[in-house]
Each structure stands twice: as structure tokens, then as C-alpha cells.
Design an enzyme around this catalytic site. Structure first.
Site, PDB file in Angstrom:
ATOM      1  N   ASP A 134       0.826  -1.217   0.000  1.00 17.43           N
ATOM      2  CA  ASP A 134       0.000   0.000   0.000  1.00 17.43           C
ATOM      3  C   ASP A 134       0.863   1.272   0.000  1.00 17.43           C
ATOM      4  O   ASP A 134       0.381   2.360  -0.297  1.00 17.43           O
ATOM      5  CB  ASP A 134      -0.971   0.012   1.193  1.00 17.43           C
ATOM      6  CG  ASP A 134      -0.287  -0.049   2.559  1.00 17.43           C
ATOM      7  OD1 ASP A 134       0.959  -0.157   2.619  1.00 17.43           O
ATOM      8  OD2 ASP A 134      -1.014   0.008   3.579  1.00 17.43           O
ATOM      9  N   LYS A 163       9.098  -0.218  -5.182  1.00 22.00           N
ATOM     10  CA  LYS A 163       7.945  -1.111  -5.357  1.00 22.00           C
ATOM     11  C   LYS A 163       6.981  -0.532  -6.407  1.00 22.00           C
ATOM     12  O   LYS A 163       6.396  -1.269  -7.202  1.00 22.00           O
ATOM     13  CB  LYS A 163       7.214  -1.318  -4.023  1.00 22.00           C
ATOM     14  CG  LYS A 163       8.009  -2.097  -2.983  1.00 22.00           C
ATOM     15  CD  LYS A 163       8.259  -3.555  -3.348  1.00 22.00           C
ATOM     16  CE  LYS A 163       7.017  -4.409  -3.327  1.00 22.00           C
ATOM     17  NZ  LYS A 163       7.345  -5.859  -3.537  1.00 22.00           N
TER      18      LYS A 163
HETATM   19  P1  NAD Z   1      11.131 -10.049   4.106  1.00 15.64           P
HETATM   20  O1  NAD Z   1      12.124  -8.935   4.124  1.00 15.64           O
HETATM   21  O2  NAD Z   1      10.771 -10.726   5.374  1.00 15.64           O
HETATM   22  O3  NAD Z   1      11.627 -11.186   3.091  1.00 15.64           O
HETATM   23  C1  NAD Z   1      12.168 -10.892   1.824  1.00 15.64           C
HETATM   24  C2  NAD Z   1      12.734 -12.195   1.255  1.00 15.64           C
HETATM   25  O4  NAD Z   1      13.250 -11.912  -0.055  1.00 15.64           O
HETATM   26  C3  NAD Z   1      13.901 -12.766   2.074  1.00 15.64           C
HETATM   27  O5  NAD Z   1      13.726 -14.148   2.251  1.00 15.64           O
HETATM   28  C4  NAD Z   1      15.121 -12.467   1.219  1.00 15.64           C
HETATM   29  O6  NAD Z   1      16.179 -13.403   1.392  1.00 15.64           O
HETATM   30  C5  NAD Z   1      14.533 -12.534  -0.183  1.00 15.64           C
HETATM   31  N1  NAD Z   1      15.315 -11.766  -1.166  1.00 15.64           N
HETATM   32  C6  NAD Z   1      15.779 -10.488  -1.054  1.00 15.64           C
HETATM   33  N2  NAD Z   1      16.456 -10.140  -2.148  1.00 15.64           N
HETATM   34  C7  NAD Z   1      16.414 -11.205  -2.991  1.00 15.64           C
HETATM   35  C8  NAD Z   1      16.914 -11.445  -4.303  1.00 15.64           C
HETATM   36  N3  NAD Z   1      17.623 -10.509  -4.965  1.00 15.64           N
HETATM   37  N4  NAD Z   1      16.667 -12.641  -4.881  1.00 15.64           N
HETATM   38  C9  NAD Z   1      15.974 -13.598  -4.212  1.00 15.64           C
HETATM   39  N5  NAD Z   1      15.496 -13.432  -2.974  1.00 15.64           N
HETATM   40  C10 NAD Z   1      15.693 -12.241  -2.368  1.00 15.64           C
HETATM   41  O7  NAD Z   1       9.853  -9.454   3.371  1.00 15.64           O
HETATM   42  P2  NAD Z   1       8.289  -9.589   3.709  1.00 15.64           P
HETATM   43  O8  NAD Z   1       7.924  -8.614   4.757  1.00 15.64           O
HETATM   44  O9  NAD Z   1       7.937 -11.015   3.853  1.00 15.64           O
HETATM   45  O10 NAD Z   1       7.666  -9.046   2.343  1.00 15.64           O
HETATM   46  C11 NAD Z   1       7.528  -9.904   1.212  1.00 15.64           C
HETATM   47  C12 NAD Z   1       6.933  -9.123   0.058  1.00 15.64           C
HETATM   48  O11 NAD Z   1       5.660  -8.593   0.438  1.00 15.64           O
HETATM   49  C13 NAD Z   1       7.784  -7.918  -0.371  1.00 15.64           C
HETATM   50  O12 NAD Z   1       7.738  -7.828  -1.775  1.00 15.64           O
HETATM   51  C14 NAD Z   1       7.089  -6.727   0.264  1.00 15.64           C
HETATM   52  O13 NAD Z   1       7.291  -5.554  -0.486  1.00 15.64           O
HETATM   53  C15 NAD Z   1       5.638  -7.173   0.233  1.00 15.64           C
HETATM   54  N6  NAD Z   1       4.770  -6.615   1.303  1.00 15.64           N
HETATM   55  C16 NAD Z   1       5.141  -6.732   2.611  1.00 15.64           C
HETATM   56  C17 NAD Z   1       4.272  -6.249   3.605  1.00 15.64           C
HETATM   57  C18 NAD Z   1       4.612  -6.369   5.077  1.00 15.64           C
HETATM   58  O14 NAD Z   1       3.880  -5.818   5.917  1.00 15.64           O
HETATM   59  N7  NAD Z   1       5.665  -7.079   5.470  1.00 15.64           N
HETATM   60  C19 NAD Z   1       3.064  -5.654   3.247  1.00 15.64           C
HETATM   61  C20 NAD Z   1       2.739  -5.545   1.884  1.00 15.64           C
HETATM   62  C21 NAD Z   1       3.595  -6.049   0.919  1.00 15.64           C
HETATM   63  O1  DAU Z   2       2.365  -1.024   4.578  1.00 12.84           O
HETATM   64  C1  DAU Z   2       3.057  -2.155   4.138  1.00 12.84           C
HETATM   65  C2  DAU Z   2       4.513  -2.041   4.518  1.00 12.84           C
HETATM   66  O2  DAU Z   2       4.586  -2.240   5.921  1.00 12.84           O
HETATM   67  C3  DAU Z   2       5.426  -3.021   3.789  1.00 12.84           C
HETATM   68  O3  DAU Z   2       5.392  -2.738   2.420  1.00 12.84           O
HETATM   69  C4  DAU Z   2       6.860  -2.910   4.322  1.00 12.84           C
HETATM   70  O4  DAU Z   2       7.689  -3.876   3.694  1.00 12.84           O
HETATM   71  C5  DAU Z   2       6.832  -3.145   5.809  1.00 12.84           C
HETATM   72  O5  DAU Z   2       8.141  -2.982   6.335  1.00 12.84           O
HETATM   73  C6  DAU Z   2       5.867  -2.178   6.496  1.00 12.84           C
HETATM   74  O6  DAU Z   2       6.372  -0.816   6.408  1.00 12.84           O
HETATM   75  P1  DAU Z   2       6.285   0.203   7.659  1.00 12.84           P
HETATM   76  O7  DAU Z   2       7.318   1.236   7.451  1.00 12.84           O
HETATM   77  O8  DAU Z   2       4.885   0.642   7.887  1.00 12.84           O
HETATM   78  O9  DAU Z   2       6.691  -0.835   8.854  1.00 12.84           O
HETATM   79  P2  DAU Z   2       7.657  -0.691  10.121  1.00 12.84           P
HETATM   80  O10 DAU Z   2       7.441  -1.908  10.948  1.00 12.84           O
HETATM   81  O11 DAU Z   2       9.051  -0.348   9.721  1.00 12.84           O
HETATM   82  O12 DAU Z   2       7.055   0.570  10.876  1.00 12.84           O
HETATM   83  C7  DAU Z   2       5.673   0.617  11.281  1.00 12.84           C
HETATM   84  C8  DAU Z   2       5.439   1.985  11.887  1.00 12.84           C
HETATM   85  O13 DAU Z   2       6.148   2.059  13.150  1.00 12.84           O
HETATM   86  C9  DAU Z   2       5.957   3.159  11.078  1.00 12.84           C
HETATM   87  O14 DAU Z   2       5.077   4.252  11.240  1.00 12.84           O
HETATM   88  C10 DAU Z   2       7.317   3.490  11.697  1.00 12.84           C
HETATM   89  C11 DAU Z   2       7.114   3.128  13.144  1.00 12.84           C
HETATM   90  N1  DAU Z   2       8.297   2.615  13.864  1.00 12.84           N
HETATM   91  C12 DAU Z   2       8.995   1.583  13.312  1.00 12.84           C
HETATM   92  C13 DAU Z   2      10.087   1.054  13.954  1.00 12.84           C
HETATM   93  C14 DAU Z   2      10.879  -0.074  13.329  1.00 12.84           C
HETATM   94  C15 DAU Z   2       8.641   3.132  15.111  1.00 12.84           C
HETATM   95  O15 DAU Z   2       7.993   4.060  15.630  1.00 12.84           O
HETATM   96  N2  DAU Z   2       9.731   2.602  15.752  1.00 12.84           N
HETATM   97  C16 DAU Z   2      10.481   1.591  15.221  1.00 12.84           C
HETATM   98  O16 DAU Z   2      11.481   1.163  15.852  1.00 12.84           O
END
Ligand code: NAD
Ligand code: DAU
Length: 353
Positions: A134, A163
Site C-alpha cells: 500500500d 515497489k
Molecule cells: P522479508 O524482508 O521478510 O523477506 C524478503 C525475502 O526476499 C527474504 O527471504 C530475502 O532473502 C529474499 N530476497 C531479497 N532479495 C532477494 C533477491 N535478490 N533474490 C531472491 N530473494 C531475495 O519481506 P516480507 O515482509 O515477507 O515481504 C515480502 C513481500 O511482500 C515484499 O515484496 C514486500 O514488499 C511485500 N509486502 C510486505 C508487507 C509487510 O507488511 N511485510 C506488506 C505488503 C507487501
Molecule cells: O504497509 C506495508 C509495509 O509495511 C510493507 O510494504 C513494508 O515492507 C513493511 O516494512 C511495512 O512498512 P512500515 O514502514 O509501515 O513498517 P515498520 O514496521 O518499519 O514501521 C511501522 C510503523 O512504526 C511506522 O510508522 C514506523 C514506526 N516505527 C517503526 C520502527 C521499526 C517506530 O515508531 N519505531 C520503530 O522502531
């Protein structure tokens, strides 16, 4: 879409490991191949329980390696690619954007080109699914509106810019080469196996270790939280029933300010550790804000609900309780992923704030 084998990229990370486990369990007659580079965020231990399943294959490698991707698609007769491989942490993207451009943009472009070339004229029943975020839509004001599929792209961080760029390439391959593409843009996920640089596991880990709990800026930024298994079920539905060329927004309709969430984590973690609830409030430390910090995210997922019948099944209260309990029961996992250069990263990230 027919019953081809599935290639998941980034399957050793947080969401990817939940998706791989789900696909391996649900589709025993299809092979799920996990292609992962195993960066600091990827961990084979996240999939230990299924690593010997007969319909699971792990390939260590980089999505930027066209020859390896082509070989994997051909060798395993891959008909669906779900791309989760990415650099994912916003703070790291501010520190060093270049690896985000390489993996998230060029890596996705490599997968698209190889899929197009391998599938050729037979692509109609194949699927290329990009798992996006998002954050490509930018930031909402407090108290009003939600992102939907028609929201304009307005990324603010190098992470979200990378992204967004990948999403544009994916859409262009649908329009230009008739590659059957799908994109979903999801809100913040929570659950087990999330790397503890992200808010929820970082706070739980710091509470148990009696370390400061760094809250950026005012703590009033809002995120829309969704349990990772609800996200995985949405991905499965979209992959199998989504209309090629379409985008689907996925969200939990569950908005929290960061400070309210941190206080909930303090109460829950204290209770589960047998401390009196709220003991760790004193650890909350307001620190300098993240550069370009998006104020609020919220997602309108009515298209996904209406067209594909999806709805999140877990309540936030139950989900958070289970998630905190999981981290506290898996201290070995927490300790292993926070060894190595993690503390070096952590200290550098927080010392400047
Ligand atoms: P993560 O950081 O936990 O995992 C990323 C994975 O990608 C790891 O296993 C890493 O080894 C692998 N990777 C990185 N670079 C690579 C490369 N060049 N080739 C092959 N593998 C590689 O990420 P996540 O939080 O599980 O997110 C997964 C996907 O979902 C991402 O594309 C992210 O943008 C998307 N996403 C995440 C969230 C969230 O809240 N975590 C929300 C919406 C979308
Ligand atoms: O919205 C989806 C996204 O959510 C994904 O695409 C990203 O990969 C994922 O990392 C996440 O992004 P955010 O930046 O929202 O997540 P994060 O956990 O880093 O932070 C959540 C919120 O908390 C953000 O407003 C920043 C704040 N924060 C984060 C950390 C790590 C703090 O206040 N303190 C912290 O130490």
C-alpha cells in the site's frame, strides 16, 4: 489458470514462508519451488517443518540471475510466479537505496523478461503475480479516506518508489506482451517469523530484553494491520481466481496509531512474561522521526471482498496475543536472527535519532 507448479520468490522471508507453507499443504499434487537469495531477511529455519515435503523444492539464488530463473522455470515446469523477493525495510532504504533499485526493480524486470521468454505463445493460462504494498500510494491524512485500486501512485520512500516502479513494469508487460499479470497492494502484516527490525517483533524483543522502545516522531502515525495468514489466503484466491491485468487492494480495516500499538504490546508482553502489566511502559522512548514518514495508511479492500469473497478471519486482539506468545516461545529464533551484524545495524539506526 491451470494446475501448473508454482514458483514463489522470497519464500524464506516473513510473508513468503507463510505462503510457501500454505501452498505446500494445500496443493499436494503441485510442486512449490522457493527461489530465495537468503539475504539477512531470509532464513531457511522459517520453513524447517516442511523442508522434507515431497512437493517442496528450495533453490538458493538471486531473482536478478536470468539464467538461474530460466533454468528453474523450465526444470520445474513453472506456470505461476508469485514474486515476493524484495528488500522491504523503509529505514534501510533511506540508509542505502541502491540495493532496493537492484532487487525490487531490476529483479522484478528480470523475472518478467524470463517469464515472457520461457512461456512464449503459451502464456495465456500462466500467471505472473506481483506482491506489492500500500506504500506505493503515499500517505493519507489522519481521520479520512482509504487507498483503493484507483488511487494515484505517490511513493515517498526509496522502498516505496522501488515497489511502485516494479508495479509499473508488471502492468507494462501485461499491456505490451500480453503476459497475464496480477498485482496486489497490501497493508502492514503481522505474525510469526517477521524479522525484528519491523515494529512489532522489534518491540517484543526489546521489551523482553529491557531495552528502550524507540517510537518515531509523535507516535501518532497510523498503520492498517492484517494478520499474515489472512494475506496469504488473499494471495491464493487472487492467484487462482483473480482476473489477469487486475490489481487488488488487501487490508485489515484495522487502524492503530503506533503509540497505541506499542502500549498494547507492552501490556501483552509483560503479562505473558509474568511481569505486572505496564511495567515496561518506562522503556517507551520517543526518538527522532523517520525521514519522509508517511502519516497514515488505510485500505479499502471492497473489490477483493466483492469479486473474490475474501475476508480476514483473525481478529487483531487474538492475532496479537498469539503473535507475541509465538515470539516469546521462540527465543532461540529471535536470538539467532538478531546475532551477526544485527546489533551493529540496530545501534547505527538508532544512535542518530
Ligand atoms: P522479508 O524482508 O521478510 O523477506 C524478503 C525475502 O526476499 C527474504 O527471504 C530475502 O532473502 C529474499 N530476497 C531479497 N532479495 C532477494 C533477491 N535478490 N533474490 C531472491 N530473494 C531475495 O519481506 P516480507 O515482509 O515477507 O515481504 C515480502 C513481500 O511482500 C515484499 O515484496 C514486500 O514488499 C511485500 N509486502 C510486505 C508487507 C509487510 O507488511 N511485510 C506488506 C505488503 C507487501
Ligand atoms: O504497509 C506495508 C509495509 O509495511 C510493507 O510494504 C513494508 O515492507 C513493511 O516494512 C511495512 O512498512 P512500515 O514502514 O509501515 O513498517 P515498520 O514496521 O518499519 O514501521 C511501522 C510503523 O512504526 C511506522 O510508522 C514506523 C514506526 N516505527 C517503526 C520502527 C521499526 C517506530 O515508531 N519505531 C520503530 O522502531
Amino acid at each position: 489458470m491451470n494446475k501448473h507448479n508454482i514458483l514463489v520468490t522470497g519464500g524464506a522471508g516473513f510473508i513468503g514462508s507463510h505462503l510457501v507453507r500454505h501452498l505446500v499443504g494445500k496443493y499436494p499434487d503441485r510442486t512449490t519451488v522457493n527461489l530465495d537469495k537468503l539475504t539477512y531477511a531470509g532464513n531457511p529455519a522459517n520453513l524447517r517443518d516442511i523442508e522434507s515435503a515431497g512437493n517442496y523444492v528450495f533453490v538458493r539464488g538471486d531473482i536478478c540471475d536470468a539464467a538461474l530463473v530460466a533454468d528453474t522455470i523450465r526444470r520445474y515446469n513453472i506456470g505461476a510466479i508469485v514474486n515476493l523477493a524484495a528488500e522491504t525495510h523503509v529505514d534501510r532504504s533511506i540508509d542505502d537505496p541502491s540495493v532496493f533499485a537492484r532487487t525490487n526493480v531490476l529483479g522484478t524486470l528480470t523475472l518478467l523478461q524470463v517469464a515472457r521468454d520461457c512461456w512464449g505463445g503459451e502464456a495465456a493460462d500462466k500467471r505472473f503475480y506481483q506482491v506489492s504494498t500500500d506504500e506505493v500510494y503515499g500517505s493519507l491524512p489522519l481521520g479520512g479516506g482509504a487507498f483503493s485500486e484507483s488511487s494515484p501512485y505517490a511513493p515517498h520512500s526509496p522502498y516505496s518508489a522501488s515497489k511502485a516502479s516494479a508495479d509499473h513494469f508488471v502492468r507494462s508487460f501485461g499491456d505490451t506482451y500480453s503476459l497475464p499479470t496480477l498485482i496486489s497492494n497490501c497493508s502492514n502484516n503481522y505474525g510469526s517469523y517477521q524479522f525484528p527490525e519491523k515494529l512489532i517483533p522489534l518491540m517484543v524483543n526489546n521489551i523482553r530484553l529491557d531495552r528502550p522502545l524507540p517510537v518515531y516522531g509523535s507516535g501518532l502515525n497510523v498503520r492498517d494491520w492484517l494478520h499474515v495468514e489472512d494475506h496469504v489466503e488473499a494471495i491464493d484466491l487472487i492467484l487462482h481466481n483473480g482476473r489477469p491485468g487486475e490489481t487488488y487492494c488487501i487490508g485489515g480495516s484495522n487502524e492503530r496509531t503506533n503509540i497505541d500499538l506499542v502500549r498494547l504490546l507492552v501490556r501483552t508482553t509483560d503479562r505473558l512474561l509474568g511481569r505486572s502489566e505496564g511495567t515496561s511502559e518506562r522503556l517507551i522512548t520517543f526518538v527522532g522521526d523517520r525521514a519522509g514518514h508517511d502519516m497514515r495508511y488505510a485500505i479499502d479492500s471492497s473489490k477483493l471482498r466483492r469479486e473474490l469473497g475474501w475476508q480476514p478471519l483473525r481478529t487483531f486482539e487474538e492475532g496479537i496475543e498469539q503473535t507475541v506468545a509465538w515470539y516469546l516461545e521462540n527465543i532461540e529464533w529471535l536470538d539467532s536472527v538478531t546475532s551477526g551484524d544485527y546489533m551493529h545495524y540496530y545501534d547505527r539506526m538508532y544512535s542518530g535519532r
